[in-house]
Structures are given as structure tokens and as C-alpha cells.
Design a protein around this motif. Structure first.
Motif, PDB file in Angstrom:
ATOM      1  N   UNK A  97       0.814  -1.217   0.000  1.00 27.77           N
ATOM      2  CA  UNK A  97       0.000   0.000   0.000  1.00 27.77           C
ATOM      3  C   UNK A  97       0.852   1.274   0.000  1.00 27.77           C
ATOM      4  N   UNK A  98       2.127   1.161   0.340  1.00 30.53           N
ATOM      5  CA  UNK A  98       3.006   2.333   0.281  1.00 30.53           C
ATOM      6  C   UNK A  98       3.746   2.442  -1.049  1.00 30.53           C
ATOM      7  N   UNK A  99       3.503   1.493  -1.961  1.00 27.92           N
ATOM      8  CA  UNK A  99       4.192   1.464  -3.259  1.00 27.92           C
ATOM      9  C   UNK A  99       5.702   1.553  -3.090  1.00 27.92           C
ATOM     10  N   UNK A 100       6.224   0.875  -2.082  1.00 26.79           N
ATOM     11  CA  UNK A 100       7.649   1.005  -1.757  1.00 26.79           C
ATOM     12  C   UNK A 100       8.497  -0.114  -2.352  1.00 26.79           C
ATOM     13  N   UNK A 101       7.875  -1.236  -2.723  1.00 29.28           N
ATOM     14  CA  UNK A 101       8.650  -2.378  -3.208  1.00 29.28           C
ATOM     15  C   UNK A 101       8.220  -2.764  -4.618  1.00 29.28           C
TER      16      UNK A 101
END
Length: 590
Positions: free
Chosen positions: A524-528
Motif C-alpha cells: 500500500x506504500x508502493x515502496x517495493x
């Protein structure tokens, strides 16, 4: 209340000089022009990146040599239970500048960042940058408030004028020239202010040493005359507490916008390193008169002076030992010159902190998080507005809050415990991501707050090994206050726990998402999954090294940190002479 005419004249002349230099610097900057295609907002924040060695060395030194530095050093040398052994600021901050110059100045400057928060928003996203802005802002505002409060007390000791009026006037002058000139005004006034501090204090020292009430400080350094020897000592049970505080100064002194504002204003990455080393030497030199004044205070028979029979430590006035020595052990004209030095020290710190806080807000919060399409003129006006607001807030806290020093102690701890491990990760551990950053933030915050803060009467909910209950006696009222002292180095442990949490959680989330053990929809944080952190980092550095690459050719990223935003992190003109110092350029050469 008596008004000392000579003292007022000396202060007015000094303030007029500072105001004149600040306005002249702003005029010089305006007439020189921002440069073709340059930004006025960036010129205010980093001075057009053309600060030379002379002015840069002075303004970098003024990063830490302020009112708290010279007053605090003298206080700790004077205090019977502490002495020179516990006056850690001179060596701690000098070593901090050396470490910053060796490891942090070059990567930050060579990548052309504008503020300290740029790499965090670049790698972790604008929301995480906003979270990291909170402790950074608290540190700058509370530091300004603490030193303004100290200035009011100092002026009232010698000139005997209203504390509130002196604080307001000093703050207004610092806000005004910062408002009109930005970093140029701050840098040039720092040259004048540091000169006044050095000359003012060194003129006072010989007069104080020759006063009949003062014993030989070389004797009182090791023998008991009027109080414990001023060299002090570190008891075995306090060695971990001493080490914890020392590392707080050395490593916690790096992740401050006031420091990186100077680093990023240097004309090259190499210059940024040299400025750090010059400032480290400057910090040690500027501390010498403060150490001597503290030693003089510890070697004085106060009964022979106009101060009175009780020494300052028995009146709970140890924190004002420097102005007390200036007033009661020096001739009036000398003490007034020394007072100008103290005022200079305070203003040289207050203006820097106010500008740093407004720079971070205008660029990293207003522009990059909310108004990516904001014009340069709009950013300039936001900066001017926030300089006034943050300056007014610091002034109000100095006047109204009794625990302003406690707030600064806690916020500076949070800078060390939260921001330093994040800075370490973002510059040197490339696989960290937003999930790890959030975990590190939470771990560091809980472990530090859990240790309590005696200055704020904040009780601990984590009792670390070796904790003891101490008592503090208020000599004037006779009240006894009990508090918990954590002798375990819990601040440094919290910092390393925050760093490890960032690394471990980043690696874990990266593995879980990339292996398919966790569905991509949970990122949901679009971090990976989107790999936006790496792509933006690559994009920013590639633009600096390959002018022919178009932003449209890059892999797509989240709209919140899209192509238009990524380019704002890097100034390609600046990278042209320092490109070889960036890790990516080094890799390309090989």
C-alpha cells in the motif's frame, strides 16, 4: 530597575552593525543576480552555491558556536559536580563536523540536494519526508527558543533591562535580515558575529583573571579552594552516561538542516568537506575563552565581589556564570563589550535555525508534498512567511514556556535517535524502503520516549539497566525534586535499534513482495512492487550524468513522485563538476 546607559549604547551599536551587514548582504545578493535560469528560492536556501572558504568557514563554525555553546561550556566547567570533563560540547561538536565532512558532506553536496530532507523524500516518498520533518522542525524551533531565552537572562544580568523587551528586539532583528537576505545575510552576519564573540570574550578574560578575588586557576584545577576542582572527573558508574551524551553530540550533531544548509551552499563537494574541517577547528578555538571563564568562576571568592556572599551555584544561577563573571569581575566597559559577544552568539544561532526550518517547510512540505507546480515566486513568499511565523513561534516559546530547555533536549535526542539512522540508511544502505523507514521511526521514538525526560518531568515507562533515583535541590526555595536517571546508554541503543529496524524490515518486506509470499496488492506504500524509490534515485543521478536521456524514457513511477518532481532534487549544472564523486558516476567509470 536601573538602566545602564553605557551598556544600552554598546548593545544598540552592535545591533545596528549586524542589521547593516545583513541588509548589505541582501543587497549584494540581489544586485549580483540569481543567474540565468536560476531560482530565487534556491538562492535564499543555499546562497546560489557559491559560498567561499572564508565566509563559509565562519558561517559553518556558527552552526554550533552560539549562545548555548559558549554559555553552556562555561556553566559545565564551573559546576562542582561536573567540570571540564563533562563539558563535552567543544570536542563533541568538533568531532561531529569532522565525521560529517568525511562521510556525509560529499554525497549530499555532489548530488545537488537543496535541503537535508531531499534524499528522504526521494527514496521513501513525500509522506515519510513529512514525518521526518517533525523532529527536524522541533529541533530548530526549540533550539532558537532556548537561546533567545538565554539571551534575555544574560542581558538582564548586565544591562538590567526588561527580559521580554530584549528577547523581542533581538528576535525581530534576526528575523528581519533573514527575511530580506536569506542565507547570504545569515552567512555574512555570521562573520561579524563570530569576530565579536572571539574578541569580546578574549578581551574580558585577562581582566577577570587579574581580579583580586580570583585565585590561580592552575591551582584550583586540581585542588579544592572554594569548590571542587574545575577539571572535574568521571565516576566509574557514570562512564556509560558520559559516553551516551558524547555520541549524542558527535553523531546527533550531523543530521541538522543548519549544518547541511552550509554543506549544500558550498561551491563544490570538496569545498563542503574543507568547510567542515575548518569549522571543527573553529569550534575548539571559540570554546577556549568559555572554558577559562568557567574556570575563573570556580576559582573566585564571591564574597569579595559585588555579587554577594553566596556563589552563583548556591543561587541556582550557574547557567549565567559567563555574564556574571563579565559583570562582577571586569570593568564596566569591558563587560559591555563581552555582552555584545554573547548577543552575537545568540543571534548567529537563531537566524540559522529559523532559516533552516522555513527552507525545509517551503521546499519539502509545501512544494514537494502539496504544490509541485508552485512557481519560484510563490515558494519565495512561502519562505518569507514561514521565517516570520517560525521566528515568532520561537520568540513566544522563549517568553512563555518555562521548560524550553527540556523541550530542546528531548527534540535534539529525537534528531539523534530518529533522523541520524535514517540518514545513514538513505545514503549508504540502498535497499532500504518506506516500510523499513516507518519501522525505524517507531522503534526509535518509543525507545527514546520510554526512557523519560527529567527536564520535562516526563516519567519513564522503560526502566533500563542501572537506573537510579536522584534528587535535585532548589537552593533558593529549598524544594527537593526526585527524578529517575538512566545510566544505561539508552539513547545510543535506541539509535542503533532504529537503524537495524530500518534495515531488517526493508529487507524483509522486499523479500516477501518480490518472492510472491505477499500479494502485490498489499504494497500500500508502493515502496517495493513499483520500485519507485530505486527508479527515482536512478533518474535523478542519470539526469546529471546523461543529458541526452529524456525523462519520458524512464520506467513509470507513482504520480505522487513523478518525473516532474524527480528532476527537482538534482541541479544538473552543479553535478557537472562533481559528478565523479557520486556512486553512480564512479560505477559508470568502471
Amino acid at each position: 530597575m536601573t538602566i545602564h546607559a553605557e551598556g544600552l549604547v554598546a548593545i544598540v551599536l552592535f545591533y545596528v552593525l549586524i542589521l547593516f551587514v545583513g541588509i548589505w548582504a541582501a543587497w549584494k545578493n540581489k544586485n549580483s543576480g540569481v543567474g540565468e535560469g536560476g531560482d530565487r528560492s534556491e538562492s535564499i536556501m543555499v546562497g546560489g552555491r557559491d559560498i567561499g572558504l572564508f565566509v563559509g568557514g565562519f558561517t559553518m563554525t556558527a552552526t554550533w558556536v552560539g549562545g548555548g555553546y559558549i554559555n553552556g561550556t562555561a556553566e559545565y566547567v564551573y559546576l562542582p559536580d561536573y567540570g571540564l570533563a563533562w563539558a563535552q560540547a567543544p570536542f563533541g561538536y568538533a568531532l561531529s563536523l569532522v565525521v560529517g565532512g568525511l562521510f556525509f558532506a560529499k554525497p549530499m553536496r555532489s548530488r545537488g540536494y537543496v535541503t537535508m530532507l531531499d534524499p528522504f523524500q526521494q527514496l521513501y516518498g513525500e509522506r515519510m519526508g513529512g514525518l521526518l520533518f517533525i523532529p527536524a522542525l522541533m529541533g530548530e524551533i526549540f533550539w532558537s527558543a532556548a537561546i533567545l531565552s538565554a539571551l534575555g537572562a544574560t542581558l538582564s544580568v548586565i544591562v538590567d533591562i526588561n527580559i521580554n523587551m530584549s528577547v523581542v528586539i533581538s528576535a525581530l532583528i534576526a528575523i528581519f535580515y533573514t527575511l530580506v537576505g536569506g542565507l547570504y545575510s545569515v552567512a555574512y552576519t555570521d562573520v561579524v558575529q563570530l569576530f565579536c564573540i572571539f574578541v569580546g570574550l578574549w578581551i574580558s578574560v585577562p581582566f577577570a583573571l587579574s581580579n583580586p578575588a580570583v585565585s590561580d586557576i592552575t591551582v584550583s584545577a586540581k585542588e579544592v579552594i572554594y569548590q571542587s576542582p574545575w577539571l572535574g572527573k568521571i565516576e566509574p558508574e557514570d562512564k556509560w552516561l558520559w559516553a551516551d551524551n558524547f555520541f549524542l553530540l558527535v553523531l546527533g550533531g550531523i543530521p541538522w538542516q543548519v549544518y547541511f544548509q552550509r554543506v549544500l551552499s558550498a561551491s563544490s563537494a570538496t569545498y563542503a568537506q574543507v568547510l567542515s574541517f575548518l569549522a571543527a577547528f573553529g569550534c575548539l578555538v571559540m570554546a577556549v575563552p568559555s572554558v577559562l571563564i568557567g574556570a575563573i568562576g570556580a576559582s573566585t571568592d564571591w564574597n569579595q565581589t559585588s555579587y554577594g556572599s553566596l556563589p552563583p551555584k548556591d543561587k541556582d544561577e550557574s547557567d549565567m556564570i559567563l555574564p556574571i563573571v563579565l559583570q562582577h569581575l571586569c570593568p564596566p566597559y569591558v563587560s559591555f563589550f563581552g555582552l555584545g559577544a554573547v548577543s552575537a552568539a545568540v543571534m548567529s544561532s537563531a537566524d540559522s535555525s529559523i532559516l533552516s526550518a522555513s527552507s525545509m517547510f517551503a521546499r519539502n512540505i509545501y512544494q514537494l508534498a502539496f504544490r509541485q507546480s508552485a512557481s519560484d515566486r510563490e515558494i519565495v513568499w512561502v519562505m518569507r512567511f514561514t521565517i516570520f511565523v517560525f521566528g515568532a513561534l520561537a520568540t513566544a516559546m522563549a517568553l512563555l514556556t518555562g521548560s524550553v530547555y527540556g523541550l530542546w533536549y528531548l527534540s535534539s535526542d529525537l534528531v539523534y535517535v530518529i533522523i541520524f539512522p535514517q540518514l545513514l540508511s538513505v545514503l549508504f544502505v540502498k535497499f532500504t524502503n518506506t516500510y523499513g523507514s516507518v519501522a525505524g521511526y517507531i522503534f526509535g521514538l518509543l525507545l527514546r520516549i520510554g526512557g523519560g525526560e527529567p527536564y520535562l518531568k516526563l516519567p519513564p515507562f522503560i526502566y533500563y539497566p542501572g537506573w537510579v533515583t536522584q534528587e535535585r535541590v532548589h537552593h533558593l526555595t529549598g524544594d527537593v525534586e526526585y527524578f529517575v536517571q538512566q545510566r544505561f546508554p539508552f539513547k545510543s541503543v535506541s539509535m542503533w535499534a532504529s537503524f537495524l529496524a530500518n534495515v531488517i524490515f526493508s529487507y524483509l518486506t522486499k523479500y516477501l513482495f518480490e518472492s510472491g509470499m505477499l500479494s502485490h496488492k498489499y504494497d500500500f506504500l508502493d515502496a517495493v512492487v513499483s520500485k519507485h524509490s530505486k527508479e527515482i534515485m536512478d533518474k535523478a543521478t542519470l539526469v546529471g550524468n546523461h543529458d541526452n536521456i529524456n525523462l519520458s524514457e524512464m520506467a513509470p513511477v507513482r504520480q505522487g513522485l513523478g518525473a516532474s518532481l524527480a528532476g527537482t532534487f538534482t541541479n544538473t549544472e552543479i553535478l557537472s563538476d562533481d559528478g565523479a564523486s557520486s556512486p553512480e558516476a564512479f560505477h559508470n567509470e568502471n
